[in-house]
Design an enzyme around this catalytic site. Sequence first.
Site, PDB file in Angstrom:
ATOM      1  CB  SER A  30      -7.826   7.954   9.666  1.00  0.00           C
ATOM      2  OG  SER A  30      -8.860   8.702  10.136  1.00  0.00           O
TER       3      SER A  30
ATOM      4  CG  HIS B 110      13.379 -35.494  11.801  1.00  0.00           C
ATOM      5  ND1 HIS B 110      13.924 -34.581  12.627  1.00  0.00           N
ATOM      6  CD2 HIS B 110      12.926 -36.201  12.509  1.00  0.00           C
ATOM      7  CE1 HIS B 110      14.089 -34.923  13.901  1.00  0.00           C
ATOM      8  NE2 HIS B 110      13.263 -35.878  13.850  1.00  0.00           N
TER       9      HIS B 110
ATOM     10  CB  SER C  51       5.857 -20.900 -16.745  1.00  0.00           C
ATOM     11  OG  SER C  51       6.863 -20.196 -17.441  1.00  0.00           O
TER      12      SER C  51
ATOM     13  CE  LYS D  74       7.171 -24.596 -13.391  1.00  0.00           C
ATOM     14  NZ  LYS D  74       8.370 -23.777 -12.937  1.00  0.00           N
TER      15      LYS D  74
ATOM     16  CD  GLU E  79       4.709 -21.328  -5.613  1.00  0.00           C
ATOM     17  OE1 GLU E  79       5.371 -20.527  -6.044  1.00  0.00           O
ATOM     18  OE2 GLU E  79       4.467 -22.003  -6.651  1.00  0.00           O
TER      19      GLU E  79
ATOM     20  CE1 TYR F 260      -7.468   7.392  19.657  1.00  0.00           C
ATOM     21  CE2 TYR F 260      -6.510   9.654  19.835  1.00  0.00           C
ATOM     22  CZ  TYR F 260      -7.211   8.480  19.089  1.00  0.00           C
ATOM     23  OH  TYR F 260      -6.718   8.468  17.855  1.00  0.00           O
TER      24      TYR F 260
ATOM     25  CD  GLN G 112      -5.576   8.207  12.496  1.00  0.00           C
ATOM     26  OE1 GLN G 112      -6.464   9.087  13.164  1.00  0.00           O
ATOM     27  NE2 GLN G 112      -4.758   9.045  11.379  1.00  0.00           N
TER      28      GLN G 112
ATOM     29  CE  LYS H   9      -9.085   3.800  12.855  1.00  0.00           C
ATOM     30  NZ  LYS H   9      -8.547   3.642  14.143  1.00  0.00           N
TER      31      LYS H   9
HETATM   32  N1  ARG Z   1      -9.078   8.853  13.723  1.00  0.00           N
HETATM   33  C1  ARG Z   1      -8.962   8.636  14.854  1.00  0.00           C
HETATM   34  C2  ARG Z   1      -8.351   7.246  15.120  1.00  0.00           C
HETATM   35  O1  ARG Z   1      -8.503   6.570  14.162  1.00  0.00           O
HETATM   36  C3  ARG Z   1     -10.168   9.010  15.889  1.00  0.00           C
HETATM   37  C4  ARG Z   1     -10.085   9.286  16.957  1.00  0.00           C
HETATM   38  C5  ARG Z   1      -9.234  10.695  16.921  1.00  0.00           C
HETATM   39  N2  ARG Z   1      -9.314  11.108  18.536  1.00  0.00           N
HETATM   40  C6  ARG Z   1      -8.669  12.421  18.821  1.00  0.00           C
HETATM   41  N3  ARG Z   1      -8.924  12.562  20.065  1.00  0.00           N
HETATM   42  N4  ARG Z   1      -8.163  13.012  17.903  1.00  0.00           N
HETATM   43  O2  ARG Z   1      -7.871   6.840  16.243  1.00  0.00           O
END
Ligand code: ARG
Length: 475
Positions: A22, A155, A276, A282, A289, A316, A321, A324
């Site tokens: 990530s 309307h 355009s 144009k 838009e 968790y 993940q 994000k």
């Molecule tokens: N990259 C992970 C996330 O964004 C961080 C947490 C990872 N935790 C784990 N137990 N692998 O969620």
Amino acid sequence: MNLWGGRFESLPAESLFALSRSIHFDWRLARYDIASSLAHLASLVEEKVVSADTAKLLDQALREISREITAGELHPTVEDEDVHSALERLLKERVGEVGGALRAGRSRNDQIVTDLKLFLLVQMRDVALKVASLAKTVLKRSEENVDVIAPGFTHLQHAQPVSFGQELAKHAFALERDLSRIANWIDRTDLSPLGSGALAGSSLVPLPEKAAKILGFSGVVGNSIDAVSDRDFVAEALFILSLISIHLSRMGEEFTLYTSQEFGWVVLADAYSTGSSIMPQKKNPDIAELARGKAGRTIGNLTTLLTVLKGLPFAYNRDLQEDKEPIFDSLETLQILLPAMEGMISTATFSREKIESGSGRGFALATEIADFLAARNVPFSEGHDVAGRVVRYCEEKGIELSDLKEVDLQSIDTRLTSDLIPLLDVRGAVESRRSSLGTSTSKVRAANNLLLRKIADHEGMTKQGLGALSKVLGL
Ligand code: ARG
């Protein structure tokens, strides 16, 4: 570098690494991760898990790394999995194995929520400032156009004449609600999850309040299992951002219509319109838009996260993940769109003549006739019927209400006396709507002034919060 390995015989497969990586999107959390490491370090020192000397070494190295990241001198490598492991590698490269001491009493699970919360507490305030700025620009344009009479629509058909200033200002009212939603979101989000560890809290960090305070949070969440699993704050942020972009899309739709040849109400500045490649004449309202189009994207991001969260077990899970990229994308989308919309609106030229030319057309004052009769004790339903007959009479003759003479009115209904004629004037009709939320110019001005004050309050509070947080986080 892996943060685990003791129990594993082989290295991660390339495909696993490629999937779970990530760093390419969470590196932007690096400075927040360092701030939270510094706060965590303070707790570890207090609990004597880390000696004062080691703490000094780690503290210095972390601050140095943070400075170098800010200066754009430090970057992750292709071997780094995520922001946490990349920073641990960088720290260990400077201080040796003792860099791993920070892992005591915390987990990536509480780390990532802490980082993301801090990041969003900064970024959502940045969005709020951009929303406030746009709302103020809208109100300024509203003030300039308050005495321009426009046909109001229902309307998408001419309904009743209104102040064009009120038409513009309505968007600022929607934006002010967005500001209040952000303020409210901040209050709810402002609790620290740090100290939750993997899920159960930590015996090494008995006082998470200390780190929370250092990080500028107003308190600590009440349940460590909830803390590491909770992404409500991300979902809510995504919803708020979606609603802002929906507001911008409705604004965009109106400006697209207004700039069409059929309306001709608005001419966009060259700098905020496009041409355009084939049709030289144009001038296109691309910002308006794109404002419509981007809403599809932000709603998609919200839907992505809600779908990830649906039915997800606590605590968790790696699914989390996926929180994000959607929120980063929605934030970036609005951070680019809001200033563009503001620029387009602040430089647009409004044509009083074109806007006003349609305001009396389409029998926009038919309600005045029913109101006239109601004021003379005719039941409104009956007056409505008489007004409808007046409209039909005009349609048959191919005339407007303002062309009616006393003899016409009398031929329709004897209660339609000549004192109705001056009321069939658009300006008079607009100015007669003097309730606090009505369209008369003085009421529009008064309502706008109240709104402006609310927006200024939001702006002041947001700037103050942002300043305080940036200071504690060393941003
Ligand atoms: N990259 C992970 C996330 O964004 C961080 C947490 C990872 N935790 C784990 N137990 N692998 O969620």
